[in-house]
Design an enzyme around this catalytic site. Structure first.
Site, PDB file in Angstrom:
ATOM      1  N   ASP A 286      -2.661 -18.270   3.568  1.00  0.00           N
ATOM      2  CA  ASP A 286      -3.632 -19.088   2.821  1.00  0.00           C
ATOM      3  C   ASP A 286      -4.318 -20.098   3.746  1.00  0.00           C
ATOM      4  OD1 ASP A 286      -0.993 -19.839   2.851  1.00  0.00           O
ATOM      5  OD2 ASP A 286      -0.961 -20.772   0.886  1.00  0.00           O
TER       6      ASP A 286
ATOM      7  N   TYR B 254       0.812  -1.222   0.000  1.00  0.00           N
ATOM      8  CA  TYR B 254       0.000   0.000   0.000  1.00  0.00           C
ATOM      9  C   TYR B 254       0.846   1.273   0.000  1.00  0.00           C
ATOM     10  CZ  TYR B 254      -4.352  -2.482   0.584  1.00  0.00           C
ATOM     11  OH  TYR B 254      -5.443  -3.277   0.381  1.00  0.00           O
TER      12      TYR B 254
ATOM     13  N   LYS C  40       3.221 -14.731   5.062  1.00  0.00           N
ATOM     14  CA  LYS C  40       3.605 -15.672   4.012  1.00  0.00           C
ATOM     15  C   LYS C  40       5.139 -15.749   4.015  1.00  0.00           C
ATOM     16  CE  LYS C  40       2.298 -18.215   0.436  1.00  0.00           C
ATOM     17  NZ  LYS C  40       1.355 -19.325   0.468  1.00  0.00           N
TER      18      LYS C  40
ATOM     19  N   ASP D 190      -6.359  -6.182   4.958  1.00  0.00           N
ATOM     20  CA  ASP D 190      -7.480  -5.649   4.180  1.00  0.00           C
ATOM     21  C   ASP D 190      -8.380  -6.796   3.710  1.00  0.00           C
ATOM     22  OD1 ASP D 190      -9.077  -3.945   2.812  1.00  0.00           O
ATOM     23  OD2 ASP D 190      -7.635  -3.435   1.256  1.00  0.00           O
TER      24      ASP D 190
END
Ligand code: NAI
Length: 340
Positions: free
Chosen positions: A204, A124, A171, A228
């Site tokens: 995930d 972002y 991740k 988000d």
């Protein structure tokens, strides 16, 4: 005590749901002077900038704002004012409580968790450029400073609110340096909070676990992009975006807003559900130390949900935004009379 608060009605359904929320908050009898300001496309037209100095200065002065959703053009046009506002006020912690309400059909009526999203960096940062035609590079920025302070905020929030576990979501198996740094900072901070369980999940797997067994989570701490996405996923678990409140917290101030956007598809029809922004307003009252007013507004809102006869269309009812606000006001029992 009198409070001066910056009020930003926003775009689309923003003015409708913000007006309903202001009426409900005022009906609690709390003494607030609202300073109304604009951002985004409206400000571009009036001031030639989407983030006018007057609006930023008002929030810095008052330290608290209640903000409606802002429209951001997709794929072109000005950059997100939400991101710009969070960056310019360094509102680093985006706190999104996820709790089901009575009479709302949803997958997990007992769910009660908090999504804590880092708000200032990651992809972002908006650092994108064309390397050669057909190839675009977007930079993911992760710093020790921002990762440490969001982890600290998450654990402090857990301690202050009687939460038992904080989970970092990442991740780091693929993005070993960036998400690895985020995770290292998280576990470093966790050492200062031995009474709170700390663990982590790969993003995930976390999404699947949230859909299948969300009760295992308590407070989730995430980078900006994952936060988000996961907060919308969580809103879906408790009945939708119309019910998900949020607070953006930093050293310079706090901006309270719903998770959802400006809903252009239903704007101007008087049917939007103001619950998410109202719940953000309740978070704001608690932030201001107006616990009694916050409790009364929350009880009145929960009564209206428990009664179930005055719900908006997104929840299967046929009440308008104003009907819903009136029903809550009539249950608060002080201040303003309900009006048509
Ligand atoms: P959205 O959240 O505005 O709408 C998604 C769906 O949920 C729509 O069908 C809408 O009608 C419904 N919905 C949302 N809020 C509702 C409410 N209070 N009551 C009843 N139904 C509601 O998301 P979308 O369509 O992706 O974005 C529209 C605009 O909002 C975009 O310009 C986007 O950039 C902006 N946006 C702004 C945010 C903010 O200011 N914090 C956050 C998210 C999006």
């Amino acid at each position: 005590m009198k409070h001066t608060i910056t009020l930003i009605p926003g775009d689309g359904i923003g003015p409708e749901i913000v007006a309903a929320t202001v009426r409900i908050i005022e009906a609690s009898g709390v003494d607030i002077e609202w300073e109304t300001h604009i951002l985004g496309a409206q400000a571009q037209e009036k001031y030639g900038t989407t983030l006018p100095e007057e609006t930023i200065a008002s929030i810095k002065r008052n330290k608290v704002a209640l903000k409606g959703p802002q429209m951001t053009p997709i794929g072109k046009g000005f950059t997100s004012v939400n991101v710009g506002l969070r960056k310019s006020l360094d509102l680093y912690a985006n706190v999104r409580p996820v709790k089901a309400l009575p009479n709302v059909k949803c997958r997990y009526p007992e769910l009660d968790l908090v999504v804590m999203r880092e708000n200032t960096e990651d992809l972002y940062a908006g650092l994108e450029h064309v390397v050669v035609p057909g190839v675009v590079e977007s930079l993911k920025i992760i710093t020790e400073k921002a990762s440490t302070r969001i982890a600290k905020y998450g654990f402090e929030y857990a301690r202050a609110n009687g939460r038992k576990k904080v989970t970092a979501v990442h991740k780091a198996n693929i993005m070993k340096l960036s998400d690895g740094l985020f995770l290292d900072c998280f576990y470093e901070v966790a050492k200062q909070f031995p009474e709170i369980e700390a663990d982590d999940k790969i993003i995930d797997n976390c999404c699947m676990q949230l859909v299948m067994r969300p009760e295992q989570f308590d407070v989730l701490v995430l980078e900006n992009l994952y936060g988000d996405i996961v907060s919308d996923l969580c809103a879906g678990l408790i009945g939708g975006l119309g019910l998900a409140p949020g607070a953006n917290i930093g050293e310079l101030g706090a901006v309270f807003e719903a998770v959802h956007g400006s809903a252009p598809d239903i704007a101007g029809q008087g049917i939007a559900n103001p619950t998410a922004i109202l719940m953000s307003g309740i978070l704001m009252l608690r932030h201001l130390g107006e616990t009694d007013a916050a409790d009364r507004v929350e009880r009145a809102m929960l009564d209206v949900f428990a009664d179930g006869t005055t719900l908006t269309r997104d929840l299967g009812g046929n009440a308008s935004t104003v009907d819903f606000a009136n029903a809550i006001i009539s249950k608060i029992g002080t201040g303003e009379k309900a009006s048509a």
